[in-house]
Design an enzyme around this catalytic site. Structure first.
Site, PDB file in Angstrom:
ATOM      1  N   ASP A  35      -3.686  -3.743 -29.207  1.00 39.40           N
ATOM      2  CA  ASP A  35      -3.859  -4.977 -30.018  1.00 39.40           C
ATOM      3  C   ASP A  35      -3.444  -6.305 -29.152  1.00 39.40           C
ATOM      4  OD1 ASP A  35      -4.465  -6.811 -32.020  1.00 39.40           O
ATOM      5  OD2 ASP A  35      -2.820  -5.759 -33.258  1.00 39.40           O
ATOM      6  N   GLU A  73      -4.213 -12.005 -26.255  1.00 40.52           N
ATOM      7  CA  GLU A  73      -4.699 -13.327 -26.077  1.00 40.52           C
ATOM      8  C   GLU A  73      -3.895 -14.526 -25.808  1.00 40.52           C
ATOM      9  OE1 GLU A  73      -6.767 -10.714 -28.914  1.00 40.52           O
ATOM     10  OE2 GLU A  73      -4.891 -11.773 -29.350  1.00 40.52           O
ATOM     11  N   ASP A 121      -9.188 -10.226 -37.034  1.00 45.89           N
ATOM     12  CA  ASP A 121      -8.640 -10.373 -38.409  1.00 45.89           C
ATOM     13  C   ASP A 121      -9.678 -11.210 -39.307  1.00 45.89           C
ATOM     14  OD1 ASP A 121      -6.357  -9.284 -37.345  1.00 45.89           O
ATOM     15  OD2 ASP A 121      -5.413 -11.150 -37.222  1.00 45.89           O
TER      16      ASP A 121
END
Length: 683
Positions: free
Chosen positions: A415, A418, A481
């Protein structure tokens, strides 16, 4: 970035240096070198002054040309380009100098540069595309902003642009400003987790801008008949790939950027997650698994999200022994039931983590200018960033994960990656602005290579959120998301189709939406869509995603489509092998498979699953399905009904139905194994 003020003026603060003519040239064995200046040459002073850009044109292989533009020579250290196959070379490159122009030819593709003025065009089989008129190549000085190299190329009438990574807005990028910079922006914004400066054109070519830094595209915006790309660097490096079909172009692009690895067979089954912020323990996990088994829902993978570790200590890679007192035994028991295990990780190390001090002391984290570990109070307290340009840090990070593999974990959900700082100091001296997007490549590469080393090739996979060029080599990726709404379900599909038009082959999404809780109707439609994606995961945020928490029919829907997907596995496996061999996406836009059908160019609510199956998810609360069938005979997979294509269809369907059609004259291999995706061994 926009530099103009309408058709005639430059924007305030912009000082343009547009190339006007070629002043020097050199034809070499395998390249054409040119020098262009922003002066017309009418006066003697023009022969010594002016802005000069060097241009080198080469041909890596047939039907591919590389154009490198340089102002000043940048520092030669750290990461400056993508991890491409630079060993490829084309001995058949042909360089000609005529009275009017220079021509560089590679296969059926050629690049023409006018000698008297800086005007260029590409040609495929003698047909021109992407012409560039005056002011097309420039070095722009922008007050209070910086300097940019920019290139404009022409768009033909009706030409459509696709790709540029996983973007959640309109599938066709015409009319959009696209900024290639990885951000954690969800699926509701124009930001993206997976930014890839590669686009696919309906005019028969693809283009990659070869910089890991930020690239800004103006696609029929600043100039409505042009596409423009610009970089805030001293070099502009781009490749052009030509082909008769979109799949030909993607095959050439992935030949250079890397083909997708072949994910393990088990990864194609149904994944179930604990969800993100929910409170769970071994008892809850067993209730989930027992609930799926007792309801005859085939399950392949169980995923433990963040709270398998103690809060505020992410990542220390240690099980929360209060919630999971016997993790080794728990994993053995789950695996004895035929399940594979995935656990959540990221590359951020909390100051409260038990491994933080070791990483800080050994210099394994990104640093500030004064040499301290770079820390930020975001997501985790005082979190640091693993520096994957440091080989020792990579081995250290992998060693923490290897202990989990030895315990029984099969793969990792990689995950984040970024929120990478633009002012950190890297071990190898890389420019942090060039590393912002590239960091995720090194992160996923480190994890994927560990999995290959531990499990062997074709048994490794990650479940990644962020990506850039080359990330397709480390599948699988999911959409990030999304919200539990019909609109977000459609956003997710647009993002996945855009991503799979950019070199990726495998893609997933959070069935039922990540934030919020779907109503039963949306959950059932999303489950059907998700189980006809390449990879399928039930995952959410503050609530669980097991189907019996929605309604009993949800159980029936998940069971039906999970079994159908397992039966389709021989077909999906053949598509995966094609992706691994040729770089063709398993999930693909209608345009990629039917480029000559104008009606397919804008379709973003249906897709082809491999070359033979058309899938059209239902996006409406009133159960109306709307989809388009190209010309030919189509056979409904579930009913056997044969329909003539070439038109739109609108119908009301039940939850155990979905528009899934087999293409005319296609073979879709299936088997009778509804329990699990399994490669049958030949005797």
């Amino acid at each position: 970035m926009k530099f103009s003020n309408g058709a005639w003026l430059w924007a305030d603060g912009v000082t343009p240096h547009c190339m006007r003519r070629i002043c020097l040239h050199r034809i070499e064995k395998d390249s054409l070198w040119l020098a262009a200046v922003d002066r017309s040459g009418t006066d003697n002073i023009d022969r010594v002054e002016g802005m000069l850009l060097e241009i080198r044109v080469t041909a890596p292989f047939a039907d591919c040309l590389r154009v490198q533009v340089r102002h000043h020579h940048p520092a030669d250290k750290g990461v400056r380009k993508f991890d491409l196959d630079y060993s490829l070379s084309n001995p058949d490159i042909k360089i000609e100098s005529t009275a009017e122009d220079f021509r560089v030819t590679s296969g059926k593709l050629s690049f023409h540069i006018n000698k008297d003025s800086w005007q260029t065009r590409f040609e495929l089989n003698g047909l021109p595309f992407a012409p560039a008129a005056k002011d097309s190549l420039a070095y722009m000085k922008v007050a209070n902003t910086g300097d940019f190299l920019t290139q404009r190329l022409g768009l033909s009438v009706g030409e459509c642009i696709y790709g540029l990574g996983e973007r959640f807005g309109p599938l066709v990028k015409n009319g959009q400003t696209v900024i290639i910079r990885n951000e954690d922006g969800g699926t509701i914004s124009d930001q993206a987790y997976k930014n890839i400066p590669f686009y696919l054109s309906s005019a028969g070519y693809g283009l990659l801008v070869n910089t890991p830094g930020k690239v800004e595209f103006e696609i029929a915006t600043e100039r409505v008949s042009q596409i423009q790309f610009s970089v805030a660097e001293e070099e502009l490096d781009y490749y052009v790939f030509a082909g008769a079909e979109p799949k030909d172009i993607l095959e050439k692009y992935t030949r250079l950027a890397g083909r997708p690895a072949l994910p393990p067979a088990w990864s194609f089954g149904l994944w179930l997650s604990t969800s993100f912020t929910t409170h769970y323990n071994e008892k809850t996990v067993n209730e989930f698994v027992d609930g799926m088994i007792s309801r005859d829902i085939p399950l392949s993978v169980f995923h433990f999200d963040c709270f398998w570790m103690k809060e505020r200590q992410w990542c220390d890679f240690e099980w929360d022994r209060d919630a999971f007192p016997d993790p080794e035994g728990m994993l053995r028991r789950l695996k004895a039931r035929g399940l594979k295990i995935c656990v959540w990780i990221n590359s951020y190390i909390s100051q409260c983590s038990s491994i933080f001090e070791e990483g800080r002391r050994e210099g394994y984290f990104l640093k500030t200018q004064n040499g301290d570990a770079y820390q930020r109070d975001q997501w985790q307290p005082g979190m640091a960033f693993v520096d994957f340009t440091n080989p020792a840090a990579v081995k250290w990070y992998q060693s923490k994960l290897r202990k989990l593999l030895e315990m029984g974990v099969d793969c990792f959900k990689t995950d984040f990656a970024e929120r990478i700082p633009d002012d950190a100091v890297y071990f190898d001296g890389s420019d942090p602005k060039l590393m912002h997007n590239y960091y995720t490549y090194l992160y996923n590469k480190a994890v994927f290579e560990l999995l290959e080393d531990f499990h062997g090739k074709n048994n490794a996979m990650v479940f990644a959120r962020s990506a850039t060029v080359g990330g397709q080599k480390f599948p699988v990726h999911w959409g990030g998301d999304c919200e539990a709404t019909w609109e977000s379900m459609a956003e997710d599909l647009r993002g996945g189709l855009s991503f799979c038009s950019s070199g990726a082959a495998f893609w997933s999404h959070d069935m039922g939406g990540f934030t919020g809780k779907a109503n039963p109707s949306l959950y059932k439609r999303w489950a059907a869509f998700g189980l006809l994606s390449t990879h399928s995961r039930l995952h959410g945020s503050e609530s669980y995603r097991v189907p019996w928490l929605f309604d009993e029919e949800s159980v029936e829907v998940v069971r039906f489509f999970a079994k159908l997907k397992n039966r389709l596995f021989p077909y999906l496996w053949s598509c995966a092998q094609e992706a691994h061999k040729h770089g063709w996406p398993v999930m693909r836009t209608m345009f990629v498979e039917f480029p000559s059908d104008p009606a397919c160019r804008y379709l973003d609510r249906q897709y082809m699953l491999g070359p033979s199956l058309l899938v059209a998810p239902v996006f409406r609360q009133d159960d109306i399905a709307e989809y388009y069938l190209p010309a030919g005979k189509w056979t409904h997979l579930l009913t056997g009904k044969v329909i003539s294509g070439g038109s739109w269809i609108r119908e009301k369907i039940g939850f155990l139905d979905m528009p899934i059609f087999i293409r005319e004259n296609a073979v879709v291999p299936m088997n009778g194994n509804e329990k699990r995706p399994e490669v049958l061994q030949s005797k």
